[in-house]
Design an enzyme around this catalytic site. Structure first.
Site, short mmCIF file in Angstrom:
data_model
loop_
_atom_site.label_atom_id
_atom_site.label_comp_id
_atom_site.label_asym_id
_atom_site.label_seq_id
_atom_site.Cartn_x
_atom_site.Cartn_y
_atom_site.Cartn_z
N ASN A 299 35.42 -54.99 -16.99
CA ASN A 299 34.12 -55.41 -17.52
C ASN A 299 33.04 -54.58 -16.82
O ASN A 299 32.74 -54.82 -15.66
CB ASN A 299 33.95 -56.91 -17.26
CG ASN A 299 32.60 -57.43 -17.73
OD1 ASN A 299 31.82 -56.69 -18.34
ND2 ASN A 299 32.32 -58.68 -17.44
N LYS B 40 29.98 -54.57 -17.38
CA LYS B 40 28.72 -55.33 -17.31
C LYS B 40 27.54 -54.42 -17.72
O LYS B 40 27.70 -53.57 -18.59
CB LYS B 40 28.56 -55.94 -15.92
CG LYS B 40 29.79 -56.78 -15.51
CD LYS B 40 29.57 -57.62 -14.30
CE LYS B 40 30.84 -58.41 -13.99
NZ LYS B 40 30.68 -59.35 -12.91
N HIS C 211 31.46 -65.42 -20.43
CA HIS C 211 31.37 -64.93 -19.05
C HIS C 211 30.35 -65.77 -18.29
O HIS C 211 29.32 -66.15 -18.83
CB HIS C 211 30.98 -63.44 -19.03
CG HIS C 211 31.19 -62.86 -17.68
ND1 HIS C 211 30.30 -63.04 -16.65
CD2 HIS C 211 32.22 -62.14 -17.16
CE1 HIS C 211 30.77 -62.45 -15.56
NE2 HIS C 211 31.94 -61.89 -15.84
N GLU D 280 28.19 -65.03 -16.20
CA GLU D 280 26.83 -64.48 -16.14
C GLU D 280 26.04 -64.87 -17.39
O GLU D 280 24.83 -65.10 -17.33
CB GLU D 280 26.89 -62.96 -15.94
CG GLU D 280 27.26 -62.64 -14.48
CD GLU D 280 28.08 -61.40 -14.28
OE1 GLU D 280 28.14 -60.54 -15.17
OE2 GLU D 280 28.69 -61.30 -13.19
N GLU E 219 37.67 -67.11 -13.86
CA GLU E 219 36.79 -66.38 -12.95
C GLU E 219 35.93 -67.37 -12.17
O GLU E 219 34.88 -67.81 -12.68
CB GLU E 219 35.87 -65.44 -13.75
CG GLU E 219 36.61 -64.39 -14.55
CD GLU E 219 35.73 -63.15 -14.78
OE1 GLU E 219 36.20 -62.07 -14.45
OE2 GLU E 219 34.59 -63.28 -15.24
N GLY F 158 31.54 -60.74 -7.83
CA GLY F 158 30.55 -59.83 -7.24
C GLY F 158 30.20 -60.15 -5.80
O GLY F 158 29.23 -59.61 -5.27
N SER G 179 36.01 -60.32 -7.69
CA SER G 179 36.21 -59.45 -6.51
C SER G 179 37.62 -58.87 -6.41
O SER G 179 38.14 -58.68 -5.30
CB SER G 179 35.82 -60.19 -5.23
OG SER G 179 34.43 -60.48 -5.23
O1 LIG Z 1 32.91 -60.91 -13.47
C1 LIG Z 1 33.89 -60.22 -13.25
C2 LIG Z 1 34.65 -59.63 -14.35
O2 LIG Z 1 34.26 -60.15 -15.58
C3 LIG Z 1 34.31 -59.92 -11.87
O3 LIG Z 1 33.35 -59.11 -11.27
P1 LIG Z 1 33.68 -58.45 -9.86
O4 LIG Z 1 35.06 -57.85 -9.96
O5 LIG Z 1 32.61 -57.43 -9.66
O6 LIG Z 1 33.64 -59.56 -8.85
#
Ligand SMILES: O=C(CO)COP(=O)(O)O
Length: 263
Positions: free
Chosen positions: A18, A20, A102, A104, A172, A178, A218
């Protein structure tokens, strides 16, 4: 001393990247060139999710070992919804996958469980495959609400999904995204096993076993090996490390590497 042998999971290993809201034309071209130059296993599914603006270019230029996903879609086919992209448009752009729910989008943009359920159901009806995300915040986990959070998120999916054959579930935990704080293999496995049990109760054993439950938060090439050997972890959804081709390629090779180390 090798790692424990990977389980004989019937589900095909799945790795999603992803991207992002990251990239420029130049960085996306470099990332695709580096991914194209890498060796990835042919017996797993690998899907990358670029920002919408680069998606058409990536789809046309990335090698066939990688499929492409959108990071979001809308609940309706078309209309006066400024800024939205419909599942129909994603399909029209020959992009076979979409990510829904997601954290976010749930937390920063206020997407409710109901909206996530509707998006997921609509995308499936249109013919897309869906990576549907679930996961608890640290506050929910610490206040004893881990499993009811997961239950409520799954319930919104059960209400809208007819065909689970095209759904990958991504667990997740928000506190791991992150942050550099990856869930331990035992923590992740515990929630994945719970999700598998809920799927088994609702859909039956053989359907539940065929649904990929992937872990995100992560994940790096340094920590993916042991996670990949957990019984109910069928792959990963990778954020930051998916922007670095060597790391992402190593993560794609995680299960094979763990199997080799165990022998
Ligand atoms: O949100 C994520 C994948 O969709 C995970 O993000 P990170 O791997 O940067 O922690």
């Amino acid at each position: 001393m090798g790692l424990a042998a990977p389980p004989a999971s019937s589900a095909k290993f799945f790795v999603g990247g992803n991207w992002k809201c990251n990239g420029t034309h130049a960085s996306v071209e470099k990332l695709v060139a580096d991914l194209n130059a890498g060796e990835v296993p042919s017996d797993i599914d690998i899907v990358v999710a670029p920002p919408f603006i680069y998606i058409d270019w990536v789809r046309a230029n990335i090698k066939s070992a990688y499929e492409v996903a959108a990071q979001n879609c809308w609940t309706k086919p078309d209309g006066a919804f400024t800024g939205e992209i419909s599942a129909e448009m994603i399909k029209d752009a020959m992009v076979p996958w979409v990510i829904t729910g997601h954290s976010e989008r749930r937390l920063l943009l206020g997407e409710s469980n109901r909206t996530v359920g509707l998006k997921t159901g609509h995308a499936l009806e249109v013919g897309l495959s869906v990576i549907a995300c679930i996961g608890e915040t640290l506050e929910q986990r610490n206040s004893g609400h881990l499993y009811d959070t997961i239950d409520i998120q799954l319930q919104a999916l059960f209400e809208n999904v007819q065909d689970w054959g095209r759904v990958v579930l991504a667990y997740e935990p928000v506190w791991a995204i992150g942050t550099g704080v990856v869930a331990s293999p035992a923590q992740a496995q515990e929630v994945h096993a719970y999700v598998r049990k809920v799927l088994t109760d609702r859909l039956g054993k053989s359907r539940a076993e065929s649904i990929r439950i992937i872990y995100g938060g992560s994940v790096t090439d340094a920590n993916c090996g042991e996670l990949a050997t957990q019984e109910d972890i069928d792959g990963f959804l990778v954020g930051g490390a998916s922007l670095k081709a060597p790391s992402f390629i190593n993560i794609c090779n995680a299960r094979g590497a763990a199997a080799a180390a165990a022998n």
